[in-house]
Write a protein that holds these residues in place. Structure first.
Motif, PDB file in Angstrom:
ATOM      1  N   GLY A   1       0.826  -1.211   0.000  1.00 34.42           N
ATOM      2  CA  GLY A   1       0.000   0.000   0.000  1.00 34.42           C
ATOM      3  C   GLY A   1       0.853   1.251   0.000  1.00 34.42           C
ATOM      4  O   GLY A   1       2.080   1.208  -0.159  1.00 34.42           O
ATOM      5  N   GLU A   2       0.173   2.392   0.217  1.00 30.32           N
ATOM      6  CA  GLU A   2       0.848   3.699   0.168  1.00 30.32           C
ATOM      7  C   GLU A   2       1.397   4.020   1.557  1.00 30.32           C
ATOM      8  O   GLU A   2       0.745   3.761   2.581  1.00 30.32           O
ATOM      9  N   GLY A   3       2.582   4.614   1.573  1.00 28.54           N
ATOM     10  CA  GLY A   3       3.243   4.894   2.853  1.00 28.54           C
ATOM     11  C   GLY A   3       2.957   6.301   3.348  1.00 28.54           C
ATOM     12  O   GLY A   3       2.071   7.023   2.855  1.00 28.54           O
ATOM     13  N   GLN A   4       3.769   6.685   4.364  1.00 29.02           N
ATOM     14  CA  GLN A   4       3.580   8.000   4.975  1.00 29.02           C
ATOM     15  C   GLN A   4       3.987   9.097   3.987  1.00 29.02           C
ATOM     16  O   GLN A   4       4.798   8.886   3.114  1.00 29.02           O
ATOM     17  N   GLN A   5       3.399  10.312   4.235  1.00 23.22           N
ATOM     18  CA  GLN A   5       3.749  11.391   3.308  1.00 23.22           C
ATOM     19  C   GLN A   5       4.981  12.130   3.823  1.00 23.22           C
ATOM     20  O   GLN A   5       5.270  12.168   5.013  1.00 23.22           O
ATOM     21  N   SER A   6       5.720  12.667   2.865  1.00 22.45           N
ATOM     22  CA  SER A   6       6.945  13.405   3.221  1.00 22.45           C
ATOM     23  C   SER A   6       6.558  14.765   3.807  1.00 22.45           C
ATOM     24  O   SER A   6       5.373  15.120   3.891  1.00 22.45           O
ATOM     25  N   LYS A   7       7.569  15.516   4.230  1.00 21.30           N
ATOM     26  CA  LYS A   7       7.303  16.881   4.683  1.00 21.30           C
ATOM     27  C   LYS A   7       6.783  17.704   3.495  1.00 21.30           C
ATOM     28  O   LYS A   7       7.069  17.376   2.344  1.00 21.30           O
ATOM     29  N   SER A   8       6.024  18.732   3.793  1.00 19.16           N
ATOM     30  CA  SER A   8       5.513  19.606   2.719  1.00 19.16           C
ATOM     31  C   SER A   8       6.557  20.674   2.421  1.00 19.16           C
ATOM     32  O   SER A   8       7.302  21.107   3.305  1.00 19.16           O
ATOM     33  N   ILE A   9       6.550  21.091   1.189  1.00 16.82           N
ATOM     34  CA  ILE A   9       7.468  22.167   0.793  1.00 16.82           C
ATOM     35  C   ILE A   9       6.708  23.102  -0.134  1.00 16.82           C
ATOM     36  O   ILE A   9       5.880  22.654  -0.945  1.00 16.82           O
ATOM     37  N   VAL A  10       6.981  24.412   0.023  1.00 15.89           N
ATOM     38  CA  VAL A  10       6.220  25.415  -0.735  1.00 15.89           C
ATOM     39  C   VAL A  10       7.158  26.082  -1.719  1.00 15.89           C
ATOM     40  O   VAL A  10       8.305  26.409  -1.376  1.00 15.89           O
ATOM     41  N   ALA A  11       6.687  26.303  -2.930  1.00 17.78           N
ATOM     42  CA  ALA A  11       7.456  27.033  -3.946  1.00 17.78           C
ATOM     43  C   ALA A  11       6.500  27.832  -4.814  1.00 17.78           C
ATOM     44  O   ALA A  11       5.304  27.523  -4.870  1.00 17.78           O
ATOM     45  N   MET A  12       7.094  28.855  -5.461  1.00 16.83           N
ATOM     46  CA  MET A  12       6.247  29.772  -6.223  1.00 16.83           C
ATOM     47  C   MET A  12       6.873  29.948  -7.612  1.00 16.83           C
ATOM     48  O   MET A  12       8.052  30.251  -7.717  1.00 16.83           O
ATOM     49  N   PRO A  13       6.122  29.702  -8.665  1.00 18.24           N
ATOM     50  CA  PRO A  13       6.658  29.913 -10.021  1.00 18.24           C
ATOM     51  C   PRO A  13       7.084  31.372 -10.204  1.00 18.24           C
ATOM     52  O   PRO A  13       6.453  32.278  -9.660  1.00 18.24           O
ATOM     53  N   SER A  14       8.153  31.588 -10.950  1.00 21.50           N
ATOM     54  CA  SER A  14       8.702  32.939 -11.077  1.00 21.50           C
ATOM     55  C   SER A  14       9.452  33.021 -12.393  1.00 21.50           C
ATOM     56  O   SER A  14       9.891  31.997 -12.939  1.00 21.50           O
ATOM     57  N   ASP A  15       9.656  34.250 -12.874  1.00 18.61           N
ATOM     58  CA  ASP A  15      10.431  34.422 -14.104  1.00 18.61           C
ATOM     59  C   ASP A  15      11.896  34.192 -13.841  1.00 18.61           C
ATOM     60  O   ASP A  15      12.639  33.789 -14.719  1.00 18.61           O
ATOM     61  N   GLN A  16      12.294  34.568 -12.621  1.00 15.76           N
ATOM     62  CA  GLN A  16      13.709  34.379 -12.300  1.00 15.76           C
ATOM     63  C   GLN A  16      13.921  32.971 -11.775  1.00 15.76           C
ATOM     64  O   GLN A  16      13.267  32.534 -10.832  1.00 15.76           O
TER      65      GLN A  16
END
Length: 2031
Positions: free
Chosen positions: A1295-1310
């Protein structure tokens, strides 16, 4: 070959044979002698000879006969077979030989031909059966398997298709399925898959799963043995049934033929498929009918699906079979004709018969086998056209004698038998012995013609004139008479001869044996005259021969005319000058006429005579028949006999079976004109079947034509069975015969139960059989009574049957005819007789053949009792008397006979007492008695009882000995020594016991103790020691004074013998004795026994006391370890306790050692669990992890050996969360998410799920599945500048295991530079490629750089940067381990990660050191190399004995020490080790050279060993000590003291026995030489002893001035030598001079060597000189501790040396090297091919006269008469020798012959390597080396590959063997002339040689010098045993050789040295003082062993003092004179 052609060929063959055998037809008229006979085959070739062209073949043909027959080979066309070079030849012994040949030489007329063997002698010829020869050329072939289409549920049969040209030679060995399963032919045909005997694969009830496999057949070639898989694989194409299908059979399969050999297993196929699956039923047709019956299935006949399998086929199985296939849709059938072939064999009865003339002879051909196509007969190799089994010769004639053969044939084979017909009596054909001659005369006088003929029987003589018989008349008179010798004299008298009497006169002698005739002309002067010729009738087609009967003389011409025309007038006519006319193929039209004969003389007078010729035409019958089909009863038939040609009148007759048929009922004959006749039968009956012949006869001839009428006739009785009664036990025979056509089959059945109705087949048994319809019951019994049914069936009509009753009538019978019955006198007795049989039975009694009447004596009473089976009669006697000992007979009688039985009545009483009791012999514990046998009381004496007691006891306290009654001697044992006994004897029979005899008194002798030690206690002291305490036996059982005790101990429960130690007796009263036993095994039960001994011997062993030593650790692990996975974190482990004998204590607990398999070799990661039970559950394990486990047992002594590791894997589970996640901006709408796998995947990751969610909004979470191998995901179509949250999960199959830590990112031109990869650790395997990732993002594209261990990376051959940023390293090595950092940078940002690389490599060489040695084991310590990074898994230990093969042993990594056990005692070994880890095996360690403990045997004291009497000496071999290695055997030799040659008594005396040397002379001095052998070596001891006088006295010692008793101290010199030249004076003087000189030389050489550099760097010659050519005196040593020599001369293994020669071989040994060296000289310099190549330099040596025979025998040996001092054993000039071996592995096939050269005189110049050579006085500088080595191969001489490192070492050549038999008759053991080569001797060191065991003799290291160089000579003691003369050179006592046998060799591979290979303090050579103890100094061996005991190295000064004290004995002095320096240190003991 089809049969007609075959017959044609054989007719041609017979014609040829007639030509070949023609010479044998003129048989002797006299009958052959009784021992003369025609040919008979002894060894006849087989029918078929198949062979491969690579092997060839021989065909043997042998025949016997007298005279011996000649063997000729012929072809089937009759032509004789000759040799074809290289392809076919006929050997001198008659074999037909086909040699192996190449494929391209194949010739069909040679290699595929039918041959026969012809044997002939003067009595006839015989031909063998056909021999079909077939050569098989090895051609490429492929077997194929074709796919088979089959409907599901049916049976499939896969066939192995074999090319026809090899089909006869291949058989299917097995079928192989694609899943690896193999199917082989089996006996039981029960499985789904079975391989049929014919090779097909039979698959029952095919299902869909069978379509997934493919099948190949494996074939085996019976000639070449080659096995091969089929080229194609067949599959089953399985079709699913759509609707019902009826059985289908292809047209070609409906009629089948099958064949099988007798007793084979055969299969009959029924190839039908249908749906539903059909049923199969098999039937067999009754032979000759259309009726069929079901096949009975049993153990032999089985049906598998539709296939019928018949095992052990018999001929009766042949016939037509029908398989009927049915299902619900329809039916089909298959007919199969089966022929079971049985081998053909034939026999003619009788094989030889002698028949008188005119008598009939009959030969019957008895044959067996199936099928039989033809029977034919031959006589003397010619066909006689007879085809019936019986050959009958009605009237034997002379030409009938000879060899007759019967041939039977079928399509496959043929067989023949031969028989001989001899003529009876003595027959001689007539022979004309004397006859008249041609005569010419004038008319007038009378003529007298005489013929004398002989023969047996007496012939009759008749006379003819011109072919016309002469009868007596007035002018012609014929008379005859028989002479005394049996000849017949006949005469013809012609009175007053006329001219007309002239003509050809013939006398004919005729008997039944033959005819002889003589003819001559009688010419009477006169005019021509022709006698009247009678009319000549001749049949058309024949040849007319007529001679004109002319008289008158002289006649000028005779001509024949026809119609006044002179003949011949056509081609058919021939006229001869003598008046003969021949007309061939006479015809009526052209040749019937009157012919005239005209005779003329010269004067023109003529005479004419006419002959009328009438030509007759014989009848010719047109063939006729009754038709092809048999006629049925009541049918009408007719045939017409038509005469197509022939002269009328023609008489036509009909015959039926050769009888006229005019009177035969039912047949009518009607004449249809002059030329035809019709035979008709209106109603055909059975009697009409037979041969019908039409015979047509006219005046020309009579002809026959025959046809047969076959009538189908239903069975009818010829002999119908009737009820029969038989006497019981007789052989019953009931005939049941029926006639009919076809011939009916007659069968018998027996009724079930007592009434007729139901019948069953008769079981075939030993006594019941049916032969040709007749029922035979042998030895019929009551059980055979009952109703029997005889049935006759032939398929016509319903058949016949008859029921009869067979009854069995039994006369009286006594089962027991004679028996003995005994009775005691005065007691009653009953005698019984039981008679069986038909009642009533009357029984009468006789006594001693006289009728017994109870009325006359009231002691007798008779009673009778009626039994169910007969009558029992009893005769009772009230009280028996002696007169009742008589023969009683009872006679039983009934209506069918009588029988009698006898009872021998014996009345018995007790015996009388024995008498004449005497004592024959006595000892300490036994006495031998004899007595006379008393009267036995009419009952055999069962036994005698001997009663005995001590004299002071009463007869009530007695012991007894039971003795069988048939003997009158016995031994009473178990008496006490030194005791007075009274003895008496009584006799006993079945009735009772006699009175006692008179008693005798004896006193026994003293003996060894009889009591056992008491109060024995055994207590353990520690793990290896036990203390034993005990007290003496009871005083009464000492039997003398006890001197001490033998304490024996051994392992309990083994068959080994006890090891005994001796303890002296303690005289203190009541004091305990004690002894400590040491060096025992741990926690092992020992058995201890003790016995006391006194001066007579040892007493009995005490009872075994068993005790364990203290506990140790278990030496074996628990067995049957197994593990079972329970969950993802638990495993159950189970095991079985180790064997009790290996526990070494009481097992308290078990430990389970476990760890993940990849961490197993790291000791710190292992876990331990203790338990007392035999299984346990391990908890808390890692999920989905392979675990390795070991189990060990623990005792009080500690932990035991661990079990072999086992492995189990825990179950998978859901994975943990990915360990890290990164989200990297890739642009304004894309983010790259990357992650690291979970730390614990807990299974195989199947996928990753990436979750993404826009932050803050209530948007749904998006998921994306990613494959398990992808570690990043690019999220696209995102909104710019909007934050997104990402997390990842991993999934397994669970089956499916535990989820990893969450990480946030934002699309950008740079897009700053970022690395998506994570820091990681990589493990790479040695020599494999490694790749480290560096996945980066950024805009602009970032630049990626790498640093390795902090240094900037630059690309090279092994490392390069890949386009995706990864770093690739090719072929990783150990140095590549370390940190690797990756840097990514663009204009916005930079990022870096660091990887760690770990390199796993195989281990480096471990350290091996020797820890301990025992006699049979070595203990080594193992340590890993310090530089190993990868964990070590274990070691492999390699070891080998000196002359053996390498062996290996696995050692665990945690074993600090390892024992190598089961080694040879006292032997050298090499050991090295390698380590291994999960990468592989590593480098080898240095080789460790060592040896096991053990020494050669130790000398005993003479008094304990030798016991002398007047004519023998007893040797007590138990007195020898074995030196630690068990003794193997002894060699015993002896001689009188004044003799030269030793006599070998035995060369294989076992060590445990005493040995007696017999047949010695009283009062005589003898020498005794004993050679004792064990695996470590041998020891020679020499003893002097004198036998006692006849009266037992001793003789005075010889006065020889020697304290040692040796003879010949003073050497006697010849008369011509001056007295002052005394060897006793000269030897010390010369020795002193030589030793001083040698010392100076040694000092000089040492000084010169010290100045030299390391020789290994310089020339090889110089280095060899250092190693081999140092000239050293007896005290000099080569220091093996010098590093430059030690390394180079390190021991290397010899290449697979075999054992030394066995006893009895005359191989030579080490002492030949040592003999014959005059002074110190190095004859061991290395041969160098670069030196002067003149190997055979002539040496000029002056001959030394043989004075006093000091140097050898001078037995008139002319060839060998020159001796050099010290060289008494030389090779004769020009003698050819057989040199075995050197390094040729002693293989006799590799032996070389070489020839010695004549002695020549000359001097050698300085030879390199011979510096400092000194020679004895008077010797002009001859340096003798071994000429034998001149023939030695050079290759691989000094350099041998080391078995591991490949380094070469130098050693001297291996042993030489020389054949001693080549030199002179008397001196057969002499060896060589030693000849030096100019370039130094040919080999360094003497090379190991095999010779006298007494000659290589240091006790400490007898075999030490194994390889010359540093390792001396191996087995220096084998080969011919030389005499003492070879060990004591120049000894006058022993100048010759001659002990005939060498000692037996030691066990193979036994090393002969005591010193360790690594021991630098103790050299491995034999020192000069050791190997030359018998020979004085000798050449240097490269290094000289320093004796480990200083006493063995005597200085010159010490030796001088010994000489002065005369301690060295004469041998040393003699040796000194012979050799010039040094003294012999004896390895013998002169007693």
């Amino acid at each position: 070959m089809n049969m007609p052609n075959k017959r044609l060929k054989w007719l041609m063959l017979f014609a040829a044979v007639a030509l070949i055998a023609g010479g044998s037809q003129t048989l002797a008229a006299n009958p052959p002698d009784a021992d003369q006979k025609g040919p008979v085959f002894l060894k006849e070739p087989t029918n078929r000879i198949d062979f491969s062209n690579s092997t060839g073949a021989e065909i043997e043909c042998k025949a016997s006969g007298n005279p011996m027959p000649e063997i000729i080979w012929i072809r089937s066309d009759g032509t004789a077979v000759g040799d074809v070079p290289g392809l076919r030849q006929i050997s001198s012994d008659g074999k037909l030989v086909f040699p192996p040949f190449r494929a391209e030489d194949y010739r069909q007329e040679v290699h595929a031909q039918v041959y026969a063997c012809l044997a002939r002698n003067q009595f006839g010829s015989i031909i063998s059966r056909d021999v079909h020869v077939r050569a098989v050329v090895n051609q490429y072939y492929e077997a194929e398997v074709v796919s088979e289409y089959v409907i599901r549920g049916n049976t499939a049969v896969l066939k192995c298709t074999i090319p026809s040209f090899v089909a006869d030679f291949l058989r299917v060995e097995a079928w192989v399925a694609s899943d690896g399963t193999e199917y082989a032919p089996e006996e039981d045909f029960d499985g789904k898959y079975l391989v049929l005997p014919s090779g097909e694969l039979h698959i029952r009830e095919v299902g869909p799963e069978d379509g997934y496999k493919s099948y190949q057949c494996r074939t085996k070639h019976r000639l070449t043995g080659e096995t091969r898989l089929s080229a194609t694989k067949g599959r089953l194409v399985i079709t699913e049934p759509v609707a019902s299908v009826g059985p289908k059979i292809s047209v070609g399969e409906r009629l089948r033929d099958a064949g099988a050999a007798l007793r084979s297993t055969l299969t009959l196929f029924c190839p039908a498929q249908s749906y539903p699956v059909p049923s199969f039923r098999w039937y067999k047709f009754i032979e000759g009918t259309t009726r069929k019956q079901a096949v009975v299935l049993n153990d032999r006949v089985k049906q598998v699906s539709g296939t019928l399998i018949i095992k052990d086929a018999v001929v009766d199985d042949s016939g037509k079979y029908l398989c009927v296939v049915n299902n619900s849709v329809g039916g089909e059938s298959v007919e199969t004709v089966l022929t079971v072939t049985a081998p053909l064999s034939a026999k003619i009865d009788p094989p030889t018969q002698t028949v008188d003339f005119g008598r009939p002879a009959v030969f019957t051909c008895q044959y067996t086998g199936n099928p039989i196509k033809t029977v034919s007969w031959m006589k003397d190799g010619k066909a006689i056209g007879h085809s019936e089994p019986v050959l009958r010769i009605e009237s034997v004639k002379k030409e009938d004698k000879g060899m007759y053969q019967c041939f039977i044939r079928n399509d496959q084979e043929s067989a023949e038998a031969s028989a001989e017909l001899k003529l009876g009596g003595r027959f001689d054909p007539p022979v004309i012995r004397q006859a008249f001659q041609e005569e010419t005369m004038e008319p007038g006088p009378s003529v007298f013609l005489k013929c004398v003929a002989g023969g047996n029987p007496t012939p009759e003589i008749s006379w003819e004139l011109d072919g016309k018989k002469i009868a007596n008349n007035d002018r012609y008179q014929v008379g005859q008479y028989v002479t005394v010798n049996g000849d017949v004299v006949s005469y013809l008298n012609i009175t007053s001869v006329h001219a007309n009497d002239g003509g050809l006169y013939k006398c004919i002698a005729k008997s039944k044996v033959g005819v002889a005739e003589h003819s001559a002309k009688l010419n009477v002067y006169g005019l021509p005259y022709i006698r009247q010729m009678e009319k000549k009738a001749i049949v058309a087609g024949e040849t007319l021969i007529v001679t004109c009967p002319v008289a008158g003389y002289p006649i000028d011409s005779i001509v024949w005319e026809r119609d006044n025309r002179a003949l011949p007038i056509n081609r058919k006519q021939k006229v001869f000058p003598n008046g003969t006319l021949i007309i061939e193929n006479v015809e009526r039209n052209s040749d019937q006429a009157t012919y005239t004969c005209v005779a003329k003389n010269q004067e023109g007078y003529s005479a004419r005579g006419s002959l009328e010729v009438q030509v007759m035409a014989p009848p010719k019958i047109t063939p006729f028949s009754f038709g092809e089909e048999p006629a049925n009863v009541e049918d009408s038939v007719s045939v017409t006999c038509l005469i197509s040609t022939g002269d009328l009148p023609i008489d036509i007759e009909w015959f039926f079976n050769e009888y006229g048929i005019s009177s035969y009922s039912g047949i009518s004959v009607m004449k249809g004109g002059k030329r035809n006749s019709v035979l008709s039968i209106d109603s055909v009956q059975a009697r009409h079947a037979g041969n019908y012949s039409c015979r047509a006869k006219n005046h020309a001839a009579a002809v026959n034509y025959t046809t047969d009428l076959i009538v189908n006739v239903p069975p009818r009785w010829i002999l119908e069975p009737t009820d029969k009664a038989f006497a019981q036990g007789s052989d019953a025979k009931v005939e049941c015969k029926a006639d009919g056509f076809p011939k009916p089959q007659v069968t018998w059945k027996k009724a079930v139960g007592d009434t007729p109705g139901e019948y069953k087949d008769l079981k075939k048994s030993d006594n019941i059989r049916v032969e040709e319809g007749t029922l035979h019951v042998d030895n019929i019994q009551k059980t055979n009574e009952g109703y029997y049914l005889c049935e006759a069936i032939n398929g016509i009509g319903s058949g016949l049957s008859a029921v009869i009753m067979i009854s069995v009538q039994a006369p009286p019978e006594f089962t027991e005819k004679l028996r003995n019955q005994t009775a005691r006198r005065g007691e009653p007795a009953v005698l019984q007789c039981e008679a069986k049989g038909e009642k009533p039975i009357g029984i009468l009694w006789n006594m001693n053949n006289m009728r017994l009447d109870p009325k006359n004596d009231n002691r007798y009473t008779i009673r009778e009792e009626i039994l169910s089976t007969g009558v029992m009669s009893s005769l009772s006697i009230k009280r028996t008397e002696r007169s009742d000992s008589a023969l009683f007979t009872c006679v039983a009688t009934n209506a069918f006979g009588s029988d009698d039985a006898s009872i021998n009545m014996i009345v018995q009483e007790v015996p009388e007492m024995p008498y004449a009791l005497k004592v024959l012999d006595k000892s300490g514990r036994s006495v031998q008695l004899s007595w006379a046998q008393p009267y036995d009381g009419n009952s055999p004496l069962d036994r005698y009882i001997i009663e005995f007691k001590r004299s002071r006891a009463s007869w009530s306290e007695i012991d007894r000995v039971i003795v069988p009654g048939h003997t009158t001697e016995a031994q009473v044992q178990k008496l006490s020594p030194a005791t007075t006994y009274n003895i008496r004897i009584v006799a006993e029979n079945a009735i009772g016991t006699s009175q006692s005899s008179e008693a005798v008194t004896i006193i026994t002798a003293e003996e060894a103790p009889s009591g056992k030690p008491q109060n024995i206690k055994v207590e353990p002291v520690n793990q290896t020691t036990m203390r034993v305490t005990w007290k003496p036996p009871p005083r009464t059982e000492w039997n003398g004074e006890i001197l001490g005790y033998y304490v024996g101990y051994k392992l309990s429960n083994t068959n080994s013998s006890y090891v005994f130690e001796t303890i002296n007796f303690i005289t203190e009263e009541g004091k305990e004795h004690n002894l400590e036993l040491q060096n025992l095994r741990v926690y092992t039960q020992y058995s201890v026994v003790i016995q006391a001994f006194n001066k007579i011997g040892a007493g009995p062993l005490s009872e075994e006391e068993k005790q364990f030593t203290a506990e140790g650790t278990p030496s074996q692990p628990p067995s049957d370890t197994a593990c079972t996975t329970l969950t993802s974190q638990t495993i159950r482990v189970g095991w079985v306790s180790p064997p009790l004998e290996s526990a070494n204590g009481v097992i308290k607990t078990y430990k389970v050692v476990y760890a993940p398999s990849d961490e197993w070799y790291d000791e710190t990661k292992r876990h331990y669990k203790k338990t007392a039970s035999s299984d346990t559950v391990l908890h808390g394990l890692k999920k989905y992890t392979n675990y390795t486990m070991q189990v060990l047992a623990t005792t009080a002594g500690g932990d035991g050996v661990r079990s072999v590791p086992i492995h189990c894997q825990t179950e998978p589970d859901v994975p943990e969360a990915p360990t890290d996640v990164k989200a990297l901006v890739m642009g304004n709408a894309a983010i790259l998410v990357s992650w690291r796998p979970p730390a614990q995947p807990n299974g195989i990751i199947t996928q990753y799920t990436v979750y993404s969610k826009a932050e803050g909004a209530e948007t749904e979470t998006k998921t994306q599945k990613v494959p398990h191998y992808q570690m990043s995901f690019e999220a696209t179509e995102l909104e710019k500048n909007k934050p997104y949250e990402f997390w990842v999960t991993a999934s397994t199959t669970i089956g499916e295991g535990q989820q990893s830590k969450s990480i946030v990112a934002m699309p950008s031109d740079q897009v700053p530079a970022k690395i998506a990869s994570f820091d990681d650790t990589f493990t790479a395997t040695f020599k494999e490629d490694a790749k480290m990732p560096c996945l980066a993002v950024g805009a602009p594209q970032p630049e990626i750089t790498w640093k390795i261990k902090g240094v900037e990376f630059s690309a090279n051959d092994r490392m390069r940067l890949l386009p995706d940023g990864s770093l690739l390293i090719k072929s990783v090595n150990r140095q590549d381990a370390g940190d690797y950092s990756c840097h990514a940078e663009n204009s916005i940002a930079k990022d870096s990660i660091t990887h760690k690389l770990i390199v796993l490599a195989p281990p480096q060489s471990p350290h091996v050191t020797l820890s301990a040695t025992t006699t049979d084991a070595l203990t080594v310590k193992l340590k890993p190399h310090e530089g190993d990074t990868a964990p070590l898994h274990g070691y492999t230990l390699h070891y080998k004995p000196e002359f053996g093969e390498w062996e290996t042993s696995e050692v665990s990594v945690d074993s600090q020490k390892h024992n190598i056990e089961g080694l040879l005692c006292g032997s050298r070994y090499q050991v090295y080790a390698t380590g291994f880890n999960n990468i592989g095996a590593g480098e080898a360690s240095d080789i460790l050279n060592t040896r096991t403990k053990g020494q050669k045997p130790k000398l005993p004291e003479k008094p304990r060993f030798i016991e002398v009497s007047s004519n023998s000496v007893s040797l007590h071999f138990k007195a020898w000590k074995d030196g630690g290695c068990p003794m193997s055997h002894f060699v015993v030799e002896s001689k009188k003291r004044d003799q030269i040659e030793w006599n070998q008594i035995s060369n294989n005396v076992k060590p445990d026995n005493n040995y007696v040397v017999l047949d010695l002379e009283p009062a005589t001095w003898y020498n005794l030489r004993i050679t004792a052998h064990n695996s470590a070596g041998f020891t020679v001891a020499e003893y002097d002893f004198a036998t006692l006088t006849v009266t037992g006295g001793t003789i005075a010692p010889l006065d020889d001035g020697s304290s040692h008793g040796n003879v010949h101290t003073r050497i006697r010199l010849p008369a011509w030598m001056p007295e002052w030249l005394d060897l006793n004076f000269m030897v010390p003087l010369i020795a002193t001079v030589v030793v001083v000189a040698v010392g100076i030389c040694v000092v000089c050489v040492a000084l010169s060597r010290r100045r030299a550099d390391d020789m290994r760097g310089g020339q090889k010659d110089v280095y060899y000189d250092v190693v081999y050519n140092q000239t050293m005196g007896p005290g000099a040593t080569l220091d093996k501790r010098r590093p430059d020599l030690r390394d180079e001369l390190g021991y290397i293994a010899p290449p697979n040396r075999k054992l030394p020669p066995v006893p009895g071989s005359n191989y030579n040994t080490c002492d030949r090297i040592k003999r014959g060296r005059g002074g110190m000289r190095s004859n061991h310099s290395t041969w160098d091919p670069r030196r002067n190549p003149n190997l055979y330099e002539e040496l000029k040596a002056p001959p030394v006269p043989m004075h006093g025979n000091h140097y050898g025998h001078a037995h008139g040996n002319v060839e060998c008469h020159y001796r050099h001092p010290g060289m008494e054993d030389e090779i004769c000039p020009y003698a050819t020798f057989h040199l075995l071996g050197f390094r040729e592995e002693m293989d006799p096939t590799k032996a070389m012959n070489f020839q010695t050269f004549p002695h020549q005189n000359g001097h050698t110049g300085p030879v390199p390597g011979h510096a400092g050579t000194m020679l004895p006085p008077g010797h002009p500088g001859h340096v003798h080396s071994r000429s034998g080595s001149q023939s030695m191969p050079r290759a691989n001489r000094y350099q041998r590959k080391n078995s591991q490192g490949g380094q070469s070492s130098i050693y001297t050549p291996a042993p030489e063997y020389d054949d001693p038999a080549n030199c002179a008759e008397e001196d057969q053991y002499r060896r060589y002339t030693r000849v030096n080569s100019q370039g130094g001797s040919l080999y360094s060191g003497p090379g190991p040689e095999y010779d006298d065991p007494a000659n290589c003799a240091p006790e400490e290291d007898q075999y030490g010098s194994q390889y010359g160089g540093p390792y001396g000579q191996p087995y220096d003691h084998y080969g011919s045993r030389g005499s003492m003369g070879r060990r004591s050179i120049g000894s006058a006592r022993n100048p010759g050789n001659g002990s005939p046998e060498p000692p037996p060799p030691p066990p193979r591979n036994h090393d002969m040295s005591n010193s360790s290979f690594n021991d630098s303090k103790e050299s491995n050579e034999i020192s000069e003082a050791e190997c030359d103890r018998d020979h004085g100094p000798r050449g240097n061996y490269g290094a000289v062993k320093r004796s480990p005991q200083p006493k063995d190295q005597r200085t010159t000064e010490e030796m001088r003092k010994l000489i002065e004290r005369n301690e060295t004995g004469p041998k040393q002095l003699q040796l000194q004179q012979a050799n010039g320096a040094g003294f012999t240190a004896y390895d013998t003991m002169a007693v």
